[in-house]
Scaffold this motif. Structure first.
Motif, PDB file in Angstrom:
ATOM      1  N   GLU A  91     -11.251  68.637  38.730  1.00  0.00           N
ATOM      2  CA  GLU A  91     -10.378  68.193  37.956  1.00  0.00           C
ATOM      3  C   GLU A  91     -10.984  66.607  37.409  1.00  0.00           C
ATOM      4  OE1 GLU A  91      -9.669  69.387  40.650  1.00  0.00           O
ATOM      5  OE2 GLU A  91      -8.425  71.002  40.282  1.00  0.00           O
ATOM      6  N   TRP A  92     -11.370  66.137  38.193  1.00  0.00           N
ATOM      7  CA  TRP A  92     -11.600  64.517  37.620  1.00  0.00           C
ATOM      8  C   TRP A  92     -12.901  64.572  36.856  1.00  0.00           C
ATOM      9  CZ3 TRP A  92     -16.540  63.286  39.252  1.00  0.00           C
ATOM     10  CH2 TRP A  92     -17.033  63.819  40.647  1.00  0.00           C
ATOM     11  N   SER A  93     -13.769  65.589  37.085  1.00  0.00           N
ATOM     12  CA  SER A  93     -15.135  65.540  36.061  1.00  0.00           C
ATOM     13  C   SER A  93     -14.589  65.641  34.615  1.00  0.00           C
ATOM     14  CB  SER A  93     -15.958  66.601  36.576  1.00  0.00           C
ATOM     15  OG  SER A  93     -15.414  67.850  36.296  1.00  0.00           O
ATOM     16  N   ARG A  94     -13.737  65.994  34.398  1.00  0.00           N
ATOM     17  CA  ARG A  94     -13.345  66.236  32.736  1.00  0.00           C
ATOM     18  C   ARG A  94     -12.422  65.101  32.349  1.00  0.00           C
ATOM     19  NH1 ARG A  94     -12.435  71.811  31.517  1.00  0.00           N
ATOM     20  NH2 ARG A  94     -13.150  73.196  33.213  1.00  0.00           N
ATOM     21  N   LYS A  95     -12.474  64.104  33.108  1.00  0.00           N
ATOM     22  CA  LYS A  95     -11.818  62.726  32.404  1.00  0.00           C
ATOM     23  C   LYS A  95     -13.221  62.369  31.401  1.00  0.00           C
ATOM     24  CE  LYS A  95      -8.873  61.372  36.162  1.00  0.00           C
ATOM     25  NZ  LYS A  95      -8.638  60.414  37.325  1.00  0.00           N
ATOM     26  N   ILE A  98     -15.897  59.782  33.117  1.00  0.00           N
ATOM     27  CA  ILE A  98     -16.842  60.416  33.828  1.00  0.00           C
ATOM     28  C   ILE A  98     -18.207  60.884  32.898  1.00  0.00           C
ATOM     29  CG2 ILE A  98     -17.709  62.180  35.347  1.00  0.00           C
ATOM     30  CD1 ILE A  98     -15.597  59.975  36.361  1.00  0.00           C
TER      31      ILE A  98
END
Length: 217
Positions: A91-95, A98
């Motif tokens: 999930e957080w890699s789609r910010k 990033i």
């Protein structure tokens, strides 16, 4: 003997490019792996051909290009790692931040390698185990910083993939490469480290194929 090994490494990397492209589902950040593979094809190919080209300005200039391609292409493994996390739906890699950080980190590694190692590099001839090649005339003062920083990213991304998606081979490849680079291998060959490098790249191509196939299911 080592000349044959370098020819085999070159053929193996060509096989990884062909095999990866045949199984590719989409172009994404993981596709940067092909740039790295092309750099390794050139690198191993030039070393294999060294004694046939012969000592002189031609081989020296071709060898210098090996170091420039290493500086520009190896950091692309950071973008591959970022793409792997995205493809695994971490999930957080789609910010957006990033992605920006991954691009800036890659650019910083390229610039650092150029400034610290590549620009102004002087080469000297080396004849070892039947291989004729040009290497840096300046002895290494320590481990290659750029490679270490790339390895940190590969290890971290590999660990996340194993924990989140149960895919261990990216981590295994990064660990094997890190250990192989750090620990002296008691083998009379200049190609020992290249075998660990090949294992890593094979693991990364397998990771790309696995994640894209899983993404489609």
């Amino acid at each position: 003997m080592d000349t044959l090994l370098y020819f085999l490494f070159t053929a193996a990397y060509m096989g990884l490019v062909i095999g990866g492209l045949r199984r590719q589902r989409s172009w994404n950040f993981m596709s940067f792996i092909y740039l790295v593979l092309l750099g390794l094809i050139y690198d191993n190919g030039m070393i294999a051909l060294g004694k046939f080209i012969g000592e002189g300005p031609l081989l020296e200039n071709l060898s210098l290009l090996r170091f420039w391609s290493h500086a520009f292409l190896t950091p692309a493994l950071v973008l591959f790692s970022y793409g792997a996390l995205q493809e695994a739906r971490v999930e957080w890699s789609r910010k957006r931040i990033i992605g920006i950080a991954a691009i800036f980190y890659t650019a910083a590694l390229i610039i650092a390698e150029l400034l610290l190692e590549t620009i102004g590099m002087e080469l000297m001839i080396e004849k070892e185990y039947g291989v004729l090649r040009y290497v840096s005339a300046d002895p290494a003062s320590g481990p290659p910083i750029m490679v270490l920083l790339v390895s940190v990213v590969l290890l971290a991304a590999g660990a996340i993939l194993w924990k989140r998606r149960g895919w261990k081979w990216m981590l295994v490849g990064a660990v094997v490469m890190t250990i192989g680079s750090a620990v002296p291998i008691p083998v009379e060959s200049s190609a020992a480290t290249n075998a660990f490098e090949l294992f890593l790249l094979a693991a990364l191509v397998s990771t790309k194929v696995h994640l894209e196939r899983r993404h489609d299911t």
